[in-house]
Design a protein around this motif. Structure first.
Motif, PDB file in Angstrom:
ATOM      1  N   TRP A  14      -6.623   4.477   6.766  1.00 58.62           N
ATOM      2  CA  TRP A  14      -7.131   3.636   5.679  1.00 58.62           C
ATOM      3  C   TRP A  14      -8.513   3.102   6.005  1.00 58.62           C
ATOM      4  O   TRP A  14      -9.417   3.125   5.170  1.00 58.62           O
ATOM      5  N   ARG A  15      -8.697   2.625   7.224  1.00 61.55           N
ATOM      6  CA  ARG A  15      -9.967   2.021   7.625  1.00 61.55           C
ATOM      7  C   ARG A  15     -11.112   3.025   7.504  1.00 61.55           C
ATOM      8  O   ARG A  15     -12.181   2.721   6.991  1.00 61.55           O
ATOM      9  N   PHE A  16     -10.902   4.259   7.973  1.00 55.12           N
ATOM     10  CA  PHE A  16     -11.982   5.240   7.935  1.00 55.12           C
ATOM     11  C   PHE A  16     -12.133   5.876   6.557  1.00 55.12           C
ATOM     12  O   PHE A  16     -13.216   6.317   6.193  1.00 55.12           O
ATOM     13  N   ARG A  17     -11.067   5.916   5.798  1.00 58.14           N
ATOM     14  CA  ARG A  17     -11.165   6.459   4.439  1.00 58.14           C
ATOM     15  C   ARG A  17     -11.938   5.501   3.537  1.00 58.14           C
ATOM     16  O   ARG A  17     -12.721   5.930   2.694  1.00 58.14           O
ATOM     17  N   THR A  18     -11.727   4.201   3.698  1.00 61.10           N
ATOM     18  CA  THR A  18     -12.380   3.223   2.831  1.00 61.10           C
ATOM     19  C   THR A  18     -13.740   2.780   3.363  1.00 61.10           C
ATOM     20  O   THR A  18     -14.576   2.330   2.591  1.00 61.10           O
ATOM     21  N   GLY A  19     -13.937   2.868   4.675  1.00 61.31           N
ATOM     22  CA  GLY A  19     -15.181   2.380   5.262  1.00 61.31           C
ATOM     23  C   GLY A  19     -15.209   0.865   5.380  1.00 61.31           C
ATOM     24  O   GLY A  19     -16.253   0.280   5.656  1.00 61.31           O
ATOM     25  N   ALA A  20     -14.075   0.224   5.160  1.00 57.81           N
ATOM     26  CA  ALA A  20     -13.999  -1.235   5.222  1.00 57.81           C
ATOM     27  C   ALA A  20     -13.993  -1.704   6.675  1.00 57.81           C
ATOM     28  O   ALA A  20     -13.803  -0.923   7.603  1.00 57.81           O
ATOM     29  N   GLN A  21     -14.166  -2.989   6.852  1.00 60.33           N
ATOM     30  CA  GLN A  21     -14.081  -3.559   8.189  1.00 60.33           C
ATOM     31  C   GLN A  21     -12.619  -3.664   8.601  1.00 60.33           C
ATOM     32  O   GLN A  21     -11.719  -3.724   7.761  1.00 60.33           O
ATOM     33  N   TRP A  22     -12.389  -3.717   9.908  1.00 63.89           N
ATOM     34  CA  TRP A  22     -11.014  -3.828  10.405  1.00 63.89           C
ATOM     35  C   TRP A  22     -10.347  -5.084   9.847  1.00 63.89           C
ATOM     36  O   TRP A  22      -9.167  -5.076   9.509  1.00 63.89           O
ATOM     37  N   THR A  35       0.838  -1.182   0.000  1.00 63.65           N
ATOM     38  CA  THR A  35       0.000   0.000   0.000  1.00 63.65           C
ATOM     39  C   THR A  35       0.880   1.241   0.000  1.00 63.65           C
ATOM     40  O   THR A  35       1.871   1.304   0.714  1.00 63.65           O
ATOM     41  N   ARG A  36       0.505   2.224  -0.803  1.00 64.43           N
ATOM     42  CA  ARG A  36       1.306   3.442  -0.846  1.00 64.43           C
ATOM     43  C   ARG A  36       1.139   4.242   0.435  1.00 64.43           C
ATOM     44  O   ARG A  36       0.146   4.132   1.130  1.00 64.43           O
ATOM     45  N   ARG A  37       2.115   5.075   0.719  1.00 65.07           N
ATOM     46  CA  ARG A  37       2.069   5.935   1.894  1.00 65.07           C
ATOM     47  C   ARG A  37       0.917   6.908   1.773  1.00 65.07           C
ATOM     48  O   ARG A  37       0.651   7.450   0.711  1.00 65.07           O
ATOM     49  N   GLN A  38       0.246   7.135   2.869  1.00 58.60           N
ATOM     50  CA  GLN A  38      -0.864   8.068   2.885  1.00 58.60           C
ATOM     51  C   GLN A  38      -0.447   9.420   3.438  1.00 58.60           C
ATOM     52  O   GLN A  38      -1.086  10.425   3.160  1.00 58.60           O
ATOM     53  N   LEU A  39       0.589   9.438   4.240  1.00 55.17           N
ATOM     54  CA  LEU A  39       1.073  10.671   4.858  1.00 55.17           C
ATOM     55  C   LEU A  39       2.457  11.011   4.335  1.00 55.17           C
ATOM     56  O   LEU A  39       3.299  10.134   4.191  1.00 55.17           O
ATOM     57  N   THR A  40       2.676  12.286   4.113  1.00 51.41           N
ATOM     58  CA  THR A  40       4.019  12.722   3.752  1.00 51.41           C
ATOM     59  C   THR A  40       4.846  12.789   5.027  1.00 51.41           C
ATOM     60  O   THR A  40       4.309  12.785   6.140  1.00 51.41           O
ATOM     61  N   ASP A  41       6.169  12.886   4.881  1.00 50.99           N
ATOM     62  CA  ASP A  41       7.032  12.992   6.054  1.00 50.99           C
ATOM     63  C   ASP A  41       6.727  14.263   6.845  1.00 50.99           C
ATOM     64  O   ASP A  41       6.770  14.263   8.080  1.00 50.99           O
TER      65      ASP A  41
END
Length: 165
Positions: free
Chosen positions: A39-47, A2-8
């Motif tokens: 990721w979990r809250f952005r996608t709405g997927a289950q844990w 998975t690509r990074r979601q946050l920059t440094d």
């Protein structure tokens, strides 16, 4: 992977708000776990559907619960707003209120309210809340009479229904 979601730079702002326990080593994958929560809250997927790149889902979920209970997300939000204000990067035109919850008449926009009017409104709201908590009957807006609600075992029944069962 998975690509990074946050920059440094973003991570440097966030990291100080994450509590690290007094005992034990510094969590090696703290950033990945925080990004797993994002990721979990952005996608709405289950844990359980979380990619393994963020670590085991029970670990990420456990971190989320600890952070939630400790008020980390509230402190993080307030801290980031303060940092943005310090940098002069706040833009209140981006603030939004869900209109399904808050309703106002279109004429209410931009109404100047004097100090005395605001104090009167606050006093009226406090009195209304106090009356509501005491259980006093509400007043009819048109004629000022008290609205009473029936009580007792046949509270909702009409006079003709009272004897029948």
């Amino acid at each position: 992977m998975t690509r990074r979601q946050l920059t440094d730079e973003q991570w440097k702002l966030i990291e100080p708000y994450l509590p690290i326990g007094e005992y034990g080593p510094y969590p090696e994958r703290l950033r990945e776990q925080f990004e797993g929560v994002i990721w979990r809250f952005r996608t709405g997927a289950q844990w359980r559907e979380m990619p393994g790149d963020f670590g085991p889902w029970p670990t990420v979920y456990g971190r989320f619960r600890v952070w939630r209970n400790a008020g980390v997300f509230t402190a993080l939000l307030e801290g980031l707003i303060a940092e943005a204000a310090r940098r002069g990067r706040t833009d209140l035109s981006l603030v939004s209120i869900d209109s399904t919850t808050v309703r106002a008449h279109h004429d209410a926009a931009g109404m100047p309210v004097g100090k005395d009017v605001m104090e009167a409104l606050e006093e009226a709201a406090a009195e209304q809340e106090q009356a509501r908590q005491k259980g006093e009957p509400r007043r009819n807006r048109t004629d000022g009479t008290a609205k009473t609600s029936p009580s007792g075992p046949n509270a909702g029944a009409s006079a003709g229904d009272a004897g029948s069962a």
